[in-house]
Design an enzyme around this catalytic site. Structure first.
Site, PDB file in Angstrom:
ATOM      1  N   ARG A 156       0.840  -1.202   0.000  1.00  0.00           N
ATOM      2  CA  ARG A 156       0.000   0.000   0.000  1.00  0.00           C
ATOM      3  C   ARG A 156       0.878   1.256   0.000  1.00  0.00           C
ATOM      4  O   ARG A 156       0.551   2.252  -0.647  1.00  0.00           O
ATOM      5  CB  ARG A 156      -0.950   0.002   1.212  1.00  0.00           C
ATOM      6  N   ARG A 204      10.829  26.119  -0.637  1.00  0.00           N
ATOM      7  CA  ARG A 204       9.372  26.032  -0.642  1.00  0.00           C
ATOM      8  C   ARG A 204       8.769  26.575  -1.933  1.00  0.00           C
ATOM      9  O   ARG A 204       8.990  27.730  -2.298  1.00  0.00           O
ATOM     10  CB  ARG A 204       8.782  26.789   0.557  1.00  0.00           C
ATOM     11  N   HIS A 251       5.087  25.387  -4.344  1.00  0.00           N
ATOM     12  CA  HIS A 251       4.041  24.370  -4.425  1.00  0.00           C
ATOM     13  C   HIS A 251       4.361  23.274  -5.447  1.00  0.00           C
ATOM     14  O   HIS A 251       4.173  22.108  -5.196  1.00  0.00           O
ATOM     15  CB  HIS A 251       2.690  25.005  -4.775  1.00  0.00           C
ATOM     16  N   GLU A 279     -15.563   6.527   7.441  1.00  0.00           N
ATOM     17  CA  GLU A 279     -14.631   5.774   8.291  1.00  0.00           C
ATOM     18  C   GLU A 279     -14.299   6.609   9.520  1.00  0.00           C
ATOM     19  O   GLU A 279     -14.798   7.729   9.677  1.00  0.00           O
ATOM     20  CB  GLU A 279     -13.364   5.430   7.510  1.00  0.00           C
ATOM     21  N   LEU A 286     -10.009   4.804   3.322  1.00  0.00           N
ATOM     22  CA  LEU A 286      -8.727   4.140   3.136  1.00  0.00           C
ATOM     23  C   LEU A 286      -8.993   2.632   3.071  1.00  0.00           C
ATOM     24  O   LEU A 286      -9.809   2.106   3.830  1.00  0.00           O
ATOM     25  CB  LEU A 286      -7.813   4.448   4.331  1.00  0.00           C
TER      26      LEU A 286
HETATM   27  N1  PDD Z   1      -4.381   4.768  10.539  1.00  0.00           N
HETATM   28  N2  PDD Z   1      -8.721   4.841   7.921  1.00  0.00           N
HETATM   29  C1  PDD Z   1      -7.881   5.831   8.281  1.00  0.00           C
HETATM   30  C2  PDD Z   1      -8.250   7.239   7.965  1.00  0.00           C
HETATM   31  C3  PDD Z   1      -6.679   5.519   8.929  1.00  0.00           C
HETATM   32  O1  PDD Z   1      -5.830   6.516   9.262  1.00  0.00           O
HETATM   33  C4  PDD Z   1      -6.386   4.170   9.244  1.00  0.00           C
HETATM   34  C5  PDD Z   1      -5.111   3.766   9.947  1.00  0.00           C
HETATM   35  C6  PDD Z   1      -7.302   3.171   8.862  1.00  0.00           C
HETATM   36  C7  PDD Z   1      -7.041   1.718   9.122  1.00  0.00           C
HETATM   37  O2  PDD Z   1      -6.036   1.218   8.273  1.00  0.00           O
HETATM   38  P1  PDD Z   1      -5.099  -0.005   8.701  1.00  0.00           P
HETATM   39  O3  PDD Z   1      -5.994  -1.114   9.101  1.00  0.00           O
HETATM   40  O4  PDD Z   1      -4.355  -0.304   7.463  1.00  0.00           O
HETATM   41  O5  PDD Z   1      -4.233   0.465   9.835  1.00  0.00           O
HETATM   42  C8  PDD Z   1      -8.453   3.551   8.206  1.00  0.00           C
HETATM   43  C9  PDD Z   1      -3.103   4.522  11.159  1.00  0.00           C
HETATM   44  C10 PDD Z   1      -3.112   3.422  12.149  1.00  0.00           C
HETATM   45  C11 PDD Z   1      -2.578   5.840  11.687  1.00  0.00           C
HETATM   46  O6  PDD Z   1      -2.794   6.841  11.009  1.00  0.00           O
HETATM   47  O7  PDD Z   1      -1.941   5.875  12.737  1.00  0.00           O
END
Ligand code: PDD
Length: 283
Positions: free
Chosen positions: A52, A100, A102, A180, A205
């Protein structure tokens, strides 16, 4: 206890672990990252996380030349040097260092890989505790499917939850559907014991823990449905839980002051959390 980090080819002590002021991750959140759980010799879903990371790099056009194998070597080194038995690994790649501006068009810069480990208290075998959550409008950019460090809406949402004594904020889209959590994927269990989580439709995500829980559930003859569900469906669900590499499977027993399952951790959430750790133990 040692607390070394890896920055762009070298290992540094905690206080010497510094990033250049012109790092584009610092200026623009022009960086991607991963968090991987580590438990006594086992990295949970290591390859999926690294794959990923490379998808995220590709999505924002960062030309990165370090191999997956090398990243794994560095991560293993850090775990060993820092004497971690239970904790997590944070991997970040920023586009690199430049004055810096963009645009990154025609910039001849080298991406910066940084890796941090953190020790956690291993509470896997403790009682499974339910947490509170609140809901907030999903006001993030249109590409939450890319795991970038540009997380201000998530940071504000989580802080709002914490200020109200809640553990997580759950994003609700403009049509009233759950997307989420601020740092997790959200699941519900309905009256027929079907386990439901939003499909990978670009609005969330593609969580690695989500994928693993779906796989383990199916292997155990549980029904998993990938479909969006509304805030009302969530508030009336039999059980609600969240998943992430840092929170594993965490039951949610109260949302916006409404008790879920009368405020008691449900059987399915317990079963899934147990399943999650059991399956990795058997690797
Ligand atoms: N975050 N959705 C979001 C917005 C996230 O930031 C995360 C994980 C997940 C879960 O994804 P996974 O199962 O692959 O960890 C879903 C991590 C843990 C973080 O930002 O610390």
């Amino acid at each position: 206890m040692p607390n070394l980090s890896y920055i762009d080819g070298n290992y540094y002590d905690y206080y010497d672990s510094k990033i250049h002021i012109n790092d584009r991750g610092y200026h623009f959140g022009d960086a991607v990252y991963e968090v991987i759980l580590y438990n006594q010799g086992v990295f949970y879903d290591f390859d999926d996380h690294i794959n990923r990371l490379f998808r995220s790099l590709h999505s924002i056009d960062i030309q990165f030349s370090i191999s997956k194998k090398t990243i794994k070597l560095i991560v293993k080194n850090l775990i060993r040097l820092n004497k971690i038995s239970f904790g997590s690994v944070y991997i970040q790649v920023s586009r690199g260092i430049a004055d810096r501006n963009h645009t990154f068009n025609n910039l001849n810069i080298k991406p910066i890989l940084t890796i941090i480990t953190s020790k956690k208290h291993n509470n896997i075998n403790n009682d499974i505790i339910g947490v509170k959550a609140i809901t907030v409008r999903d006001n993030r950019w249109a590409r939450p499917d890319i795991k970038t460090t540009q997380l201000l809406p998530n940071v504000l949402a989580k802080t709002k939850a914490n200020k109200q004594g809640a553990y997580e904020s759950i994003f609700i889209d403009d049509e009233g559907y759950v997307t989420e959590g601020s740092s997790s994927n959200i699941w519900i269990i309905n009256k027929d014991n079907e386990i439901i989580t939003r499909s990978i439709d670009g609005k969330i995500l593609s969580g690695i823990t989500r994928k693993t829980i779906a796989k383990f559930s199916k292997l155990n003859d549980l029904t998993v449905i990938e479909n969006k569900f509304s805030k009302d469906e969530m508030l009336n669900a039999k059980e609600v839980f969240l998943t992430s590499a840092s929170s594993f499977v965490t039951p949610i027993t109260e949302i916006d002051n409404v008790k879920i399952n009368e405020g008691v951790v449900g059987e399915m959430s317990i079963k899934l959390k147990t399943l999650y750790f059991k399956n990795f133990e058997n690797l």
